[in-house]
Design a protein around this motif. Structure first.
Motif, PDB file in Angstrom:
ATOM      1  N   ILE A  95      82.697  72.528  65.542  1.00 26.66           N
ATOM      2  CA  ILE A  95      83.789  72.322  66.765  1.00 26.66           C
ATOM      3  C   ILE A  95      85.041  71.367  66.095  1.00 26.66           C
ATOM      4  O   ILE A  95      84.468  70.434  65.352  1.00 26.66           O
ATOM      5  CB  ILE A  95      83.062  71.427  67.720  1.00 26.66           C
ATOM      6  N   PHE A  96      86.079  72.080  66.046  1.00 30.36           N
ATOM      7  CA  PHE A  96      87.289  71.354  65.640  1.00 30.36           C
ATOM      8  C   PHE A  96      87.930  70.681  66.894  1.00 30.36           C
ATOM      9  O   PHE A  96      88.204  71.329  68.147  1.00 30.36           O
ATOM     10  CB  PHE A  96      88.193  72.117  64.839  1.00 30.36           C
ATOM     11  N   VAL A  97      88.289  69.318  66.632  1.00 32.11           N
ATOM     12  CA  VAL A  97      89.085  68.681  67.694  1.00 32.11           C
ATOM     13  C   VAL A  97      90.512  68.147  67.245  1.00 32.11           C
ATOM     14  O   VAL A  97      90.451  67.596  66.230  1.00 32.11           O
ATOM     15  CB  VAL A  97      88.420  67.533  68.203  1.00 32.11           C
ATOM     16  N   CYS A  98      91.511  68.728  67.799  1.00 30.42           N
ATOM     17  CA  CYS A  98      92.982  68.186  67.282  1.00 30.42           C
ATOM     18  C   CYS A  98      93.613  67.565  68.320  1.00 30.42           C
ATOM     19  O   CYS A  98      94.283  68.225  69.267  1.00 30.42           O
ATOM     20  CB  CYS A  98      93.534  69.307  66.852  1.00 30.42           C
ATOM     21  N   PRO A  99      93.686  66.194  68.556  1.00 32.31           N
ATOM     22  CA  PRO A  99      94.436  65.378  69.434  1.00 32.31           C
ATOM     23  C   PRO A  99      95.820  65.267  68.991  1.00 32.31           C
ATOM     24  O   PRO A  99      96.430  65.399  67.792  1.00 32.31           O
ATOM     25  CB  PRO A  99      93.715  63.834  69.294  1.00 32.31           C
TER      26      PRO A  99
ATOM     27  N   VAL B  71      86.026  75.813  69.556  1.00 36.70           N
ATOM     28  CA  VAL B  71      84.597  75.751  69.830  1.00 36.70           C
ATOM     29  C   VAL B  71      83.958  77.217  69.254  1.00 36.70           C
ATOM     30  O   VAL B  71      84.296  78.067  69.880  1.00 36.70           O
ATOM     31  CB  VAL B  71      84.093  75.739  71.274  1.00 36.70           C
ATOM     32  N   PRO B  72      83.024  77.087  68.361  1.00 37.97           N
ATOM     33  CA  PRO B  72      82.245  78.224  67.772  1.00 37.97           C
ATOM     34  C   PRO B  72      81.496  78.984  68.840  1.00 37.97           C
ATOM     35  O   PRO B  72      80.910  78.229  69.882  1.00 37.97           O
ATOM     36  CB  PRO B  72      81.541  78.025  66.748  1.00 37.97           C
ATOM     37  N   ASP B  73      81.373  80.404  68.564  1.00 37.36           N
ATOM     38  CA  ASP B  73      80.143  81.110  69.560  1.00 37.36           C
ATOM     39  C   ASP B  73      79.076  80.240  69.687  1.00 37.36           C
ATOM     40  O   ASP B  73      78.640  80.294  70.721  1.00 37.36           O
ATOM     41  CB  ASP B  73      80.224  82.270  68.967  1.00 37.36           C
ATOM     42  N   ALA B  74      78.572  79.722  68.596  1.00 37.25           N
ATOM     43  CA  ALA B  74      77.187  79.147  69.009  1.00 37.25           C
ATOM     44  C   ALA B  74      77.325  77.750  69.874  1.00 37.25           C
ATOM     45  O   ALA B  74      76.211  77.298  70.210  1.00 37.25           O
ATOM     46  CB  ALA B  74      76.795  78.629  67.490  1.00 37.25           C
ATOM     47  N   GLY B  75      78.202  77.207  69.976  1.00 37.37           N
ATOM     48  CA  GLY B  75      78.366  76.230  71.007  1.00 37.37           C
ATOM     49  C   GLY B  75      78.885  76.417  72.382  1.00 37.37           C
ATOM     50  O   GLY B  75      79.083  75.755  73.334  1.00 37.37           O
TER      51      GLY B  75
ATOM     52  N   SER C  30      88.881  90.350  68.609  1.00 35.39           N
ATOM     53  CA  SER C  30      87.383  90.137  69.201  1.00 35.39           C
ATOM     54  C   SER C  30      86.434  89.980  68.150  1.00 35.39           C
ATOM     55  O   SER C  30      85.209  89.619  68.554  1.00 35.39           O
ATOM     56  CB  SER C  30      86.924  91.400  69.940  1.00 35.39           C
ATOM     57  N   GLY C  31      86.718  90.008  66.811  1.00 32.96           N
ATOM     58  CA  GLY C  31      85.693  89.662  66.072  1.00 32.96           C
ATOM     59  C   GLY C  31      85.222  88.202  65.511  1.00 32.96           C
ATOM     60  O   GLY C  31      84.326  87.907  65.301  1.00 32.96           O
ATOM     61  N   TYR C  32      86.286  87.286  66.370  1.00 32.54           N
ATOM     62  CA  TYR C  32      85.790  86.079  66.430  1.00 32.54           C
ATOM     63  C   TYR C  32      85.662  85.511  67.931  1.00 32.54           C
ATOM     64  O   TYR C  32      86.452  85.726  68.735  1.00 32.54           O
ATOM     65  CB  TYR C  32      87.046  85.156  65.704  1.00 32.54           C
ATOM     66  N   ALA C  33      84.687  85.218  68.173  1.00 31.87           N
ATOM     67  CA  ALA C  33      84.130  84.616  69.620  1.00 31.87           C
ATOM     68  C   ALA C  33      84.690  83.204  69.765  1.00 31.87           C
ATOM     69  O   ALA C  33      84.294  82.691  70.831  1.00 31.87           O
ATOM     70  CB  ALA C  33      82.791  84.975  69.681  1.00 31.87           C
ATOM     71  N   ALA C  34      85.186  82.301  68.941  1.00 31.13           N
ATOM     72  CA  ALA C  34      85.400  81.084  69.174  1.00 31.13           C
ATOM     73  C   ALA C  34      86.313  81.019  70.293  1.00 31.13           C
ATOM     74  O   ALA C  34      87.203  81.762  70.390  1.00 31.13           O
ATOM     75  CB  ALA C  34      86.088  80.590  67.874  1.00 31.13           C
ATOM     76  N   LYS C  35      86.203  79.857  70.970  1.00 25.24           N
ATOM     77  CA  LYS C  35      87.234  79.860  72.057  1.00 25.24           C
ATOM     78  C   LYS C  35      88.027  78.627  71.541  1.00 25.24           C
ATOM     79  O   LYS C  35      87.577  77.524  71.051  1.00 25.24           O
ATOM     80  CB  LYS C  35      86.240  79.077  73.328  1.00 25.24           C
ATOM     81  N   VAL C  36      89.237  78.738  71.888  1.00 29.20           N
ATOM     82  CA  VAL C  36      90.208  77.593  71.819  1.00 29.20           C
ATOM     83  C   VAL C  36      90.781  77.273  73.233  1.00 29.20           C
ATOM     84  O   VAL C  36      91.451  78.009  73.939  1.00 29.20           O
ATOM     85  CB  VAL C  36      91.455  78.244  70.886  1.00 29.20           C
ATOM     86  N   ASP C  37      90.418  75.903  73.472  1.00 33.71           N
ATOM     87  CA  ASP C  37      90.974  75.118  74.354  1.00 33.71           C
ATOM     88  C   ASP C  37      92.119  74.310  74.296  1.00 33.71           C
ATOM     89  O   ASP C  37      92.005  73.495  73.343  1.00 33.71           O
ATOM     90  CB  ASP C  37      89.797  74.366  75.105  1.00 33.71           C
TER      91      ASP C  37
END
Length: 175
Positions: A89-93, A44-48, A18-25
């Motif tokens: 934001i990191f995008v990995c296609p 996507v970071p918590d800030a986004g 829970s220390g990292y709020a970034a979301k991985v989609d």
């Protein structure tokens, strides 16, 4: 005693996660150029996130030959932490083994068009991004490094920065 120890370990694990709020989609993004869906992992970071999201710069991470959309998240398990710390934001296609260019013979391999146009438009339309070349960079690992440099040079209006990384560097840094 064993139950208390297991509960303590579980509590520490949950606290760490829970220390990292970034979301991985993990998404399927439609490519009209290839007439198929392409798997894409987005960090996507918590800030986004949320109603008070701030616009974040985007780094497109391209995998190497034999890889897939999940390669970067597997190699760099701390990508969500980096996203949160840096507000990126990191995008990995998934680029298959395409070298990230458009095949003149196979319409199922139009990865240059997908990466530098369709995917960028999708990400800018669905996430709070800095929707300008100044807010976008592209880099990759091995074959992905080739694709990053190829796309950056051919689409200077889309990407403001580019880089290329070798396999040896990634594995040396992860030890």
């Amino acid at each position: 005693m064993k139950k208390k120890k297991n509960l303590l370990v579980l509590a520490l694990l949950l606290w760490t996660i829970s220390g990292y709020a970034a979301k991985v989609d993990t998404l399927l993004v439609k490519s009209p150029a290839m007439n198929k869906n392409v798997e894409v992992v987005v960090v996507v970071p918590d800030a986004g996130l949320g109603k008070k999201a701030t616009a974040c710069p985007v780094i497109y991470l391209l995998h190497g030959y034999g890889g897939n959309a999940k390669t970067w998240i597997q190699l760099k398990r701390n990508l969500p932490q980096i996203a949160d710390e840096k507000g990126i934001i990191f995008v990995c296609p998934d680029g298959k083994n395409s070298w990230y260019w458009d095949s003149p013979k196979d319409p199922a391999y139009r990865y240059e068009t997908f990466i530098s146009s369709e995917l960028v438009n999708y990400i800018d339309g669905h996430y709070k991004t800095v929707a300008d070349r100044k807010g976008r960079a592209i880099t990759g690992l091995s074959m992905g490094g080739h694709g990053a440099m190829w796309n950056a040079l051919r689409h200077k209006d889309t990407f403001g920065g580019a880089g290329s990384t070798s396999v040896e560097w990634i594995f040396a840094r992860s030890r």
